[in-house]
Scaffold this active site. Structure first.
Site, mmCIF file in Angstrom:
data_model
loop_
_atom_site.group_PDB
_atom_site.id
_atom_site.type_symbol
_atom_site.label_atom_id
_atom_site.label_comp_id
_atom_site.label_asym_id
_atom_site.label_seq_id
_atom_site.Cartn_x
_atom_site.Cartn_y
_atom_site.Cartn_z
ATOM 1 N N SER A 170 2.366 2.123 -4.965
ATOM 2 C CA SER A 170 2.068 0.733 -4.611
ATOM 3 C C SER A 170 1.730 -0.092 -5.846
ATOM 4 O O SER A 170 2.032 -1.291 -5.905
ATOM 5 C CB SER A 170 0.916 0.671 -3.606
ATOM 6 O OG SER A 170 -0.237 1.322 -4.101
ATOM 7 N N TYR A 179 -3.463 3.861 2.278
ATOM 8 C CA TYR A 179 -3.527 4.272 3.688
ATOM 9 C C TYR A 179 -4.795 5.056 3.983
ATOM 10 O O TYR A 179 -5.347 4.962 5.094
ATOM 11 C CB TYR A 179 -2.295 5.114 4.052
ATOM 12 C CG TYR A 179 -2.431 5.759 5.414
ATOM 13 C CD1 TYR A 179 -2.172 5.032 6.571
ATOM 14 C CD2 TYR A 179 -2.865 7.076 5.548
ATOM 15 C CE1 TYR A 179 -2.338 5.601 7.824
ATOM 16 C CE2 TYR A 179 -3.028 7.656 6.790
ATOM 17 C CZ TYR A 179 -2.764 6.918 7.927
ATOM 18 O OH TYR A 179 -2.943 7.491 9.157
ATOM 19 N N TYR A 197 0.831 -1.209 0.000
ATOM 20 C CA TYR A 197 0.000 0.000 0.000
ATOM 21 C C TYR A 197 0.861 1.254 0.000
ATOM 22 O O TYR A 197 2.023 1.246 0.430
ATOM 23 C CB TYR A 197 -0.973 0.017 1.182
ATOM 24 C CG TYR A 197 -0.379 0.338 2.540
ATOM 25 C CD1 TYR A 197 -0.342 1.649 3.023
ATOM 26 C CD2 TYR A 197 0.122 -0.665 3.362
ATOM 27 C CE1 TYR A 197 0.176 1.943 4.273
ATOM 28 C CE2 TYR A 197 0.639 -0.381 4.615
ATOM 29 C CZ TYR A 197 0.667 0.923 5.069
ATOM 30 O OH TYR A 197 1.190 1.221 6.312
ATOM 31 N N CYS A 198 0.265 2.336 -0.513
ATOM 32 C CA CYS A 198 0.870 3.669 -0.439
ATOM 33 C C CYS A 198 -0.191 4.619 0.106
ATOM 34 O O CYS A 198 -1.067 4.200 0.873
ATOM 35 C CB CYS A 198 1.428 4.110 -1.795
ATOM 36 S SG CYS A 198 0.220 4.198 -3.142
ATOM 37 N N TRP A 199 -0.125 5.886 -0.257
ATOM 38 C CA TRP A 199 -1.034 6.864 0.335
ATOM 39 C C TRP A 199 -2.493 6.603 -0.036
ATOM 40 O O TRP A 199 -3.371 6.555 0.816
ATOM 41 C CB TRP A 199 -0.613 8.270 -0.086
ATOM 42 C CG TRP A 199 -1.606 9.351 0.227
ATOM 43 C CD1 TRP A 199 -2.253 10.151 -0.658
ATOM 44 C CD2 TRP A 199 -2.073 9.749 1.522
ATOM 45 N NE1 TRP A 199 -3.099 11.024 -0.009
ATOM 46 C CE2 TRP A 199 -3.001 10.795 1.338
ATOM 47 C CE3 TRP A 199 -1.804 9.323 2.822
ATOM 48 C CZ2 TRP A 199 -3.660 11.423 2.391
ATOM 49 C CZ3 TRP A 199 -2.462 9.947 3.881
ATOM 50 C CH2 TRP A 199 -3.369 10.986 3.656
#
Length: 355
Positions: free
Chosen positions: A100, A121, A92-94
């Site tokens: 991601s 996130y 995952y990323c933001w």
């Protein structure tokens, strides 16, 4: 890529959760148990963002792709060099975007069964906030109520040692809660990080058993407590912790030793109380600091600052304070765990149920 997306509810199905955001983003908050493997450093992310605004989106994307590719290669040679062929990571990323997505795609090309967290996130953060509206209400609380210096935090720790369920909000917030309550050399977590830590703590509790918590106001330093938690333990049972003035002063001198050992810092903190107290009173307290009259200052703060504040806030917030069990506590004695066990026995035998 849509077939590689999974929802947050399936996060527990994976071998490992990988957070590919920058170290700064990760430090602010992250999914519990996640490993940080940033595809952009803090500085690289700023550089790409600046290029996007000042040059063009195309140049920023090309620059970012090159940086991400190099960083992924580095992680493959180091961080993930020992992962087995059947490894199943969740990435995952933001917000479930390019960072991601690129890692997920490449990991699948290698042969790993990687998946991307849908929404990143941000999805996790929304779920955390939703949880804090409902989860705190699942428990019954016993609030330790009492003025500053009575040793509530020490009693809470002793209750934990004695086997009780305890929620130490000040430990999670890295702050003692009062105006002078900052921890020496320890910054507070972000609000997001505190919320994550709080949810993790709440999920360890058994709803069939009470949870002891220290009485707190809406804010602990810079941290705001969720209203659902405050409302629930304000409506619950109370134990009023009582300590004699000498014990309280000694307790303050011990717990706030870092302030008393730094006169200029302490005087600066006292200066912040202007508005709550007259300038003349603050000047008098600062003179006590200069004269190294620590015990006198501790007694002054207890009598003129902490006790009046406690009297106002406790009557306002705790519905059942008038029926609270009054417990005489000696916070500086070596037998605090035995005192906590005695309190638990008293609670078991007394009719403290809220009606």
């Amino acid at each position: 890529m849509k077939n590689l997306l999974v929802s947050l509810e399936h996060a527990g199905d994976f071998d490992e959760i990988i957070d590919v955001r920058t170290p700064l983003e990760f430090a602010e908050d992250h999914i519990p148990g996640a490993l940080n493997a940033p595809v952009l450093s803090n500085e690289e992310r700023v550089l790409v963002g600046t290029t996007y605004k000042q040059v063009s989106p195309f140049e920023a994307t090309r620059m970012g792709a090159a940086l991400v590719a190099r960083n992924i290669a580095h992680h493959l040679e180091t961080t993930f060099s020992d992962r087995p062929r059947n490894w199943r990571p969740l990435i995952y990323c933001w917000r479930g975007g390019k960072r991601s997505g690129s890692v997920t795609m490449l990991f699948n090309m290698i042969g790993w069964q990687a998946r991307q967290l849908e929404g990143g996130y941000k999805t996790y953060r929304r779920a955390t906030l939703d949880t804090l509206v409902t989860l705190p209400k699942a428990f019954s609380y016993i609030a330790l109520v009492g003025p500053t210096g009575s040793g509530k935090t020490r009693l809470l720790a002793a209750l934990n040692t004695a086997g009780a369920q305890t929620l130490d909000l000040e430990a999670l917030a890295a702050h003692r809660g009062s105006l002078l309550g900052a921890w020496a050399g320890v910054p507070q977590p972000s609000q997001k990080r505190f919320d994550t830590l709080l949810v993790s703590a709440l999920r360890t509790f058994d709803p069939a058993r009470p949870v002891f918590v220290e009485a707190e106001s809406r804010r602990i330093g810079s941290i705001a407590l969720p209203l659902a938690l405050l409302d629930t333990f304000h409506q619950g049972r109370c134990v009023e912790v009582i300590s004699n003035p000498e014990d309280r002063a000694a307790f303050l001198l011990h717990d706030y030793a870092h302030l008393f050992d730094d006169p200029e810092l302490l005087k600066g903190q006292l200066q912040r109380m202007i508005g709550l107290h007259s300038r003349e009173r603050i000047t008098g307290w600062q003179q006590l600091v200069d004269d190294n009259r620590r015990a006198d200052l501790a007694h002054e703060l207890i009598e003129r600052h902490y006790d009046p504040a406690y009297a106002r806030s406790s009557r306002q917030h705790f519905v059942h304070l008038a029926r609270a069990l009054q417990w005489n506590f000696r916070p500086n004695d070596a037998d605090v765990v035995d005192q906590a066990k005695a309190l638990l026995a008293e609670l078991d035998s007394s009719a403290l149920a809220v009606v």
